[in-house]
Design a protein around this motif. Structure first.
Motif, PDB file in Angstrom:
ATOM      1  N   ILE A 204      43.486  26.018  39.762  1.00  0.00           N
ATOM      2  CA  ILE A 204      42.640  27.008  39.878  1.00  0.00           C
ATOM      3  C   ILE A 204      41.433  25.776  41.322  1.00  0.00           C
ATOM      4  O   ILE A 204      41.551  24.505  40.532  1.00  0.00           O
ATOM      5  CB  ILE A 204      41.726  26.896  38.703  1.00  0.00           C
ATOM      6  N   PRO A 205      41.435  26.473  42.163  1.00  0.00           N
ATOM      7  CA  PRO A 205      40.713  26.230  43.143  1.00  0.00           C
ATOM      8  C   PRO A 205      38.757  25.813  42.681  1.00  0.00           C
ATOM      9  O   PRO A 205      38.712  26.422  42.403  1.00  0.00           O
ATOM     10  CB  PRO A 205      40.412  26.954  44.453  1.00  0.00           C
ATOM     11  N   GLY A 206      38.403  24.416  43.355  1.00  0.00           N
ATOM     12  CA  GLY A 206      37.146  24.138  42.616  1.00  0.00           C
ATOM     13  C   GLY A 206      36.753  23.887  41.113  1.00  0.00           C
ATOM     14  O   GLY A 206      35.651  24.685  40.869  1.00  0.00           O
ATOM     15  N   LEU A 207      38.063  23.819  40.011  1.00  0.00           N
ATOM     16  CA  LEU A 207      37.565  24.058  38.915  1.00  0.00           C
ATOM     17  C   LEU A 207      36.600  22.746  38.773  1.00  0.00           C
ATOM     18  O   LEU A 207      37.075  21.665  38.918  1.00  0.00           O
ATOM     19  CB  LEU A 207      39.028  23.838  37.872  1.00  0.00           C
ATOM     20  N   LEU A 208      35.256  23.091  38.280  1.00  0.00           N
ATOM     21  CA  LEU A 208      33.971  21.846  38.049  1.00  0.00           C
ATOM     22  C   LEU A 208      34.944  21.366  36.672  1.00  0.00           C
ATOM     23  O   LEU A 208      34.526  20.162  36.731  1.00  0.00           O
ATOM     24  CB  LEU A 208      32.650  22.932  38.207  1.00  0.00           C
ATOM     25  N   GLU A 209      35.046  22.159  35.737  1.00  0.00           N
ATOM     26  CA  GLU A 209      34.813  21.253  33.825  1.00  0.00           C
ATOM     27  C   GLU A 209      35.633  22.429  33.578  1.00  0.00           C
ATOM     28  O   GLU A 209      35.484  23.578  33.155  1.00  0.00           O
ATOM     29  CB  GLU A 209      32.795  21.722  33.850  1.00  0.00           C
TER      30      GLU A 209
END
Length: 237
Positions: A204-209
């Motif tokens: 999951i690209p750019g998964l922040l949280e």
């Protein structure tokens, strides 16, 4: 690094099953942060069967990481969240009798409603996220609401992955790519666990949280909460 927010609803469920204040929800929130969690998530429901409205107030002074409050934006929920001003509010279209969250928003059908709600929270400086299914149309619809982030509803992925179907990640990857390209932050949650979290995060690209409750608390019964928090942090790094 993807942030780990620990959902502590299950601690409140255990406390409420006997009355009193054991286990102590506030102390547990303090402990998971001390052990390395970068956020605390709660999801109060109108019947207060786990997190109570009083818990929302009691937790405010002790959550020094990210305070994430999830829920259906009924009036009482909105009034408390606007007063407490957590780091983030995650909007979830729960029916009042839902055992747990079981669907994301139809961001197209409910666009006008969500726009008005999101504006109220953002006016108070509260970051907004909306719970969505892994559907590209719903991601585009989410962008039109003005939300800051989406939270991908991951139950379908978790179920299929447990059966050996790694291709179940593909709709989530595509939705994350689209969200990144149109300026939406990406969160995720529901049935994520030590068994699937690394594979999910890696795809999951750019998964922040990620917000994890049921699995994390269940795993802690065997392995200990401090150890489990550290295991998640290692897999998310």
């Amino acid at each position: 690094m993807t942030k780990l927010s620990v959902n502590i609803n299950k601690i409140a469920t255990l406390r409420n099953s006997r009355g009193g204040n054991t286990p102590n929800v506030v102390r547990f929130a303090e402990d998971v942060q001390r052990f390395g969690a970068e956020g605390v998530t709660i999801h109060p429901r109108p019947d207060e069967r786990h997190i109570t409205y009083q818990d929302i107030y009691d937790l405010k002074p002790v959550v020094y990481t990210e305070y994430n409050i999830e829920g259906n934006p009924i009036k009482k929920f909105m009034d408390i969240v606007l007063e407490i001003k957590p780091t983030q509010v995650t909007l979830v279209p729960d029916a009042e009798d839902a055992i747990t969250s079981n669907a994301g928003w139809d961001t197209i059908k409910h666009k006008d409603f969500l726009i008005d709600i999101i504006k109220e929270f953002q006016a108070k400086g509260i970051r907004t996220s909306i719970f969505v299914d892994p559907d590209l149309r719903q991601i585009e619809g989410a962008k039109a609401t003005g939300t800051d982030r989406i939270e991908l509803y991951t139950e379908s992925f978790a179920h299929e992955y447990s059966l050996g179907n790694e291709s179940a990640i593909l709709p989530y990857s595509k939705c994350a790519e689209l969200a990144n390209s149109i300026g939406l932050g990406v969160n995720a949650g529901h049935d994520l666990s030590l068994d699937n979290i690394k594979f999910f995060k890696d795809n999951i690209p750019g998964l922040l949280e990620v917000s994890i409750g049921h699995a994390l608390i269940s795993e802690s019964l065997y392995l200990g909460i401090e150890n489990v928090v550290q295991m998640y942090l290692h897999k998310l790094s």
